[in-house]
Design a protein around this motif. Structure first.
Motif, PDB file in Angstrom:
ATOM      1  N   ARG A 184       0.832  -1.220   0.000  1.00 46.85           N
ATOM      2  CA  ARG A 184       0.000   0.000   0.000  1.00 46.85           C
ATOM      3  C   ARG A 184       0.861   1.263   0.000  1.00 46.85           C
ATOM      4  O   ARG A 184       0.376   2.342  -0.324  1.00 46.85           O
ATOM      5  CB  ARG A 184      -0.973  -0.028   1.177  1.00 46.85           C
TER       6      ARG A 184
ATOM      7  N   THR B 104      -1.813   1.792  -5.375  1.00 51.56           N
ATOM      8  CA  THR B 104      -3.072   2.392  -4.928  1.00 51.56           C
ATOM      9  C   THR B 104      -4.223   1.402  -4.839  1.00 51.56           C
ATOM     10  O   THR B 104      -5.209   1.665  -4.154  1.00 51.56           O
ATOM     11  CB  THR B 104      -3.484   3.519  -5.893  1.00 51.56           C
TER      12      THR B 104
ATOM     13  N   VAL C 208      -4.670  -2.192  -3.805  1.00 53.98           N
ATOM     14  CA  VAL C 208      -4.047  -3.373  -3.200  1.00 53.98           C
ATOM     15  C   VAL C 208      -5.073  -4.209  -2.454  1.00 53.98           C
ATOM     16  O   VAL C 208      -5.831  -3.700  -1.621  1.00 53.98           O
ATOM     17  CB  VAL C 208      -2.920  -2.967  -2.226  1.00 53.98           C
TER      18      VAL C 208
END
Length: 305
Positions: free
Chosen positions: A268, A272, A274
């Motif tokens: 993360r 962006t 995940v």
């Protein structure tokens, strides 16, 4: 491939018994040698359909992926390189920073006529895959990273303080002399300490990989993979500062008894979109300890619309 390396590869094939617990690739796969920038990459290729690239890590080779490859080849073009310096790829003097190795992946795809692919990685393969994705984000549809940090991304400096990771700073001529002829002893430490249960990394697999890491130049190349981490961290931070985070869908899987949900924390910081996940009952060696769950988790993610 040099005559010397070819001879050792042939000897290895004779030395490893057919009963080896490392599952063979399906007969539909073929191998080829692809020349990149200063290296010759040994690649397994099979199947038709959307492309997927599988990148291995330290202590193993592309052989580790055979159970996943056997599943994906039903409806994918599956591409499995040995990283430069490891397995049956050539053992060059340099180029072990992950930016250079990301370009190895790009050249392999170019030579195979593949524009875009899903990418599935483990251990140091995570780092090579991240470099490839940062440099060529338009070529990565989905990205699966399994159970290893990425230099310079997220809690990298805290991860480096873990005493289990002393080998990140281990290397050089004297260390190579110490392990010469003792590759199995050195590698056993990783297979034992990073397993939930060392028995799951069986004797035949250990023999198989120890022979590959005893090939001329292989241990030096392995140490150089780690020696490049400082440069990798610099490159990754520069990419994130200039380009921002990766935007393709990312699955961050940790072994339940290893990185666990920390994999999602790491990613993360670098992507962006995940999704986190856990390989149950497994330490670091996910394909030896719980291949069925690993295959299921990866397949479900790649099959998403």
């Amino acid at each position: 491939m040099s005559l010397r390396l070819a001879f050792f590869a042939f000897s290895l094939a004779l030395a490893v018994p057919a009963s080896s617990a490392v599952p063979p690739y399906p007969a539909s796969f073929h191998t080829q040698e692809i020349t990149t920038n200063g290296a010759t990459i040994h690649v397994r290729v099979g199947g038709k359909g959307p492309a997927v690239v599988l990148l291995h890590g330290y202590g193993e080779t592309g052989d580790m992926w055979s159970p996943l490859a056997a599943e994906l080849v039903r409806d994918h073009m599956v591409i499995v390189p040995d990283l430069r310096g490891l397995g049956l790829s050539s053992k060059p003097a340099g180029g072990f920073d992950k930016k250079t190795q990301g370009e190895d992946v790009a050249v392999v795809l170019d030579k195979l006529g593949v524009g875009q692919a899903d990418v599935v990685t483990h251990d140091i393969g995570n780092m090579v895959g991240f470099a490839f994705a940062m440099e060529h984000p338009d070529r990565v549809r989905r990205f699966v990273l399994i159970d290893a940090p990425v230099p310079g991304v997220g809690p990298w400096e805290e991860i480096l303080k873990n005493p289990l990771l002393w080998h990140f700073r281990f290397g050089g001529p004297d260390m190579e002399r110490l392990v010469a002829g003792r590759e199995r002893i050195y590698l056993d430490r990783f297979w034992n300490d990073f397993s939930a249960d060392p028995k799951h990394f069986d004797e035949a697999s250990r023999e198989h990989y120890a022979k590959l890491y005893a090939l001329p130049g292989a241990m030096h190349s392995g140490f150089e993979q780690f020696h490049a981490f400082d440069q990798d961290a610099i490159d990754n931070r520069a990419w994130l500062a200039s380009k921002g985070k990766l935007t393709m869908p990312v699955l961050a899987l940790g072994g339940e008894k290893s990185f666990g949900d920390q994999m999602a924390v790491v990613m993360r910081a670098g992507a962006t979109n995940v999704t986190g996940g856990i390989v149950p009952g497994s330490g670091h060696w996910i394909m030896e300890e719980n291949p069925a769950a690993t295959v299921q988790l990866v397949r479900a993610f790649l099959d998403k619309p």
